[in-house]
Design a protein around this motif. Structure first.
Motif, PDB file in Angstrom:
ATOM      1  N   ASP A  10       5.982 -10.739 -11.262  1.00 52.81           N
ATOM      2  CA  ASP A  10       4.750 -11.513 -11.401  1.00 52.81           C
ATOM      3  C   ASP A  10       4.386 -12.240 -10.108  1.00 52.81           C
ATOM      4  OD1 ASP A  10       4.450 -10.702 -14.020  1.00 52.81           O
ATOM      5  OD2 ASP A  10       5.298 -12.541 -14.873  1.00 52.81           O
ATOM      6  N   GLU A  11       5.395 -12.721  -9.390  1.00 55.56           N
ATOM      7  CA  GLU A  11       5.153 -13.495  -8.169  1.00 55.56           C
ATOM      8  C   GLU A  11       4.658 -12.639  -7.012  1.00 55.56           C
ATOM      9  OE1 GLU A  11       8.802 -15.562  -7.365  1.00 55.56           O
ATOM     10  OE2 GLU A  11       8.438 -17.057  -8.914  1.00 55.56           O
ATOM     11  N   GLU A  15       0.510  -9.026  -4.003  1.00 53.23           N
ATOM     12  CA  GLU A  15       0.769  -8.755  -2.593  1.00 53.23           C
ATOM     13  C   GLU A  15       1.258  -7.316  -2.400  1.00 53.23           C
ATOM     14  OE1 GLU A  15       3.317 -10.579   1.161  1.00 53.23           O
ATOM     15  OE2 GLU A  15       3.506 -11.507  -0.804  1.00 53.23           O
ATOM     16  N   VAL A  16       2.144  -6.873  -3.266  1.00 55.61           N
ATOM     17  CA  VAL A  16       2.673  -5.512  -3.168  1.00 55.61           C
ATOM     18  C   VAL A  16       1.574  -4.495  -3.453  1.00 55.61           C
ATOM     19  CG1 VAL A  16       4.290  -3.830  -4.152  1.00 55.61           C
ATOM     20  CG2 VAL A  16       5.049  -6.162  -3.681  1.00 55.61           C
ATOM     21  N   PHE A  17       0.703  -4.752  -4.408  1.00 54.27           N
ATOM     22  CA  PHE A  17      -0.371  -3.818  -4.724  1.00 54.27           C
ATOM     23  C   PHE A  17      -1.329  -3.665  -3.539  1.00 54.27           C
ATOM     24  CE2 PHE A  17       0.049  -4.850  -9.539  1.00 54.27           C
ATOM     25  CZ  PHE A  17       1.228  -4.120  -9.580  1.00 54.27           C
ATOM     26  N   PHE A  42       9.780  -5.870   1.363  1.00 56.12           N
ATOM     27  CA  PHE A  42       9.785  -7.046   0.491  1.00 56.12           C
ATOM     28  C   PHE A  42      11.202  -7.494   0.126  1.00 56.12           C
ATOM     29  CE2 PHE A  42       5.546  -5.378   0.124  1.00 56.12           C
ATOM     30  CZ  PHE A  42       4.763  -6.512   0.083  1.00 56.12           C
ATOM     31  N   GLU A  43      12.189  -6.747   0.629  1.00 58.74           N
ATOM     32  CA  GLU A  43      13.605  -7.073   0.403  1.00 58.74           C
ATOM     33  C   GLU A  43      13.908  -7.271  -1.081  1.00 58.74           C
ATOM     34  OE1 GLU A  43      14.460 -10.391   2.985  1.00 58.74           O
ATOM     35  OE2 GLU A  43      14.266  -9.142   4.769  1.00 58.74           O
ATOM     36  N   LEU A  52       7.196  -1.670  -9.528  1.00 52.90           N
ATOM     37  CA  LEU A  52       5.953  -2.092  -8.887  1.00 52.90           C
ATOM     38  C   LEU A  52       5.110  -0.884  -8.490  1.00 52.90           C
ATOM     39  CD1 LEU A  52       7.472  -4.979  -6.824  1.00 52.90           C
ATOM     40  CD2 LEU A  52       5.475  -5.246  -8.312  1.00 52.90           C
ATOM     41  N   VAL A  53       5.735   0.116  -7.898  1.00 55.80           N
ATOM     42  CA  VAL A  53       4.999   1.314  -7.477  1.00 55.80           C
ATOM     43  C   VAL A  53       4.439   2.048  -8.691  1.00 55.80           C
ATOM     44  CG1 VAL A  53       5.192   3.567  -6.361  1.00 55.80           C
ATOM     45  CG2 VAL A  53       6.239   1.567  -5.291  1.00 55.80           C
ATOM     46  N   LYS A  54       5.231   2.182  -9.737  1.00 55.02           N
ATOM     47  CA  LYS A  54       4.756   2.862 -10.953  1.00 55.02           C
ATOM     48  C   LYS A  54       3.565   2.117 -11.559  1.00 55.02           C
ATOM     49  CE  LYS A  54       5.987   4.520 -15.557  1.00 55.02           C
ATOM     50  NZ  LYS A  54       4.593   4.497 -15.928  1.00 55.02           N
TER      51      LYS A  54
END
Length: 74
Positions: A10-11, A15-17, A42-43, A52-54
């Motif tokens: 959630d945090e 940013e990752v998207f 993102f470590e 996240l990728v999925k």
């Protein structure tokens, strides 16, 4: 029950998207290999990176489907 991985998801998800969209546009990698980049930059753990990728891929597919329906494509 919410676990630590869900909290981290959630945090950092927004940013990752954004990062994944830039990665896709760059053409540096096939998006099926994007989890490696997310893990390193993102470590985070492999399972979280893959989740996240999925999630990003699922949303990307949904948006493309909506766009195609809007223009009566496919």
């Amino acid at each position: 029950m919410i676990n630590e991985q869900d909290i981290i998801f959630d945090e950092i998800s927004n940013e990752v998207f954004l990062y994944l969209e830039e990665l896709r546009e760059s053409g540096v990698t096939n998006m099926f290999g994007a989890h490696q980049y997310v893990m390193e930059d993102f470590e985070i753990s492999k399972p979280l990176a893959m989740k996240l990728v999925k999630t990003w891929m699922d949303r990307y597919d949904e948006e493309k489907t909506k766009e195609n329906k809007k223009w009566n494509i496919g």
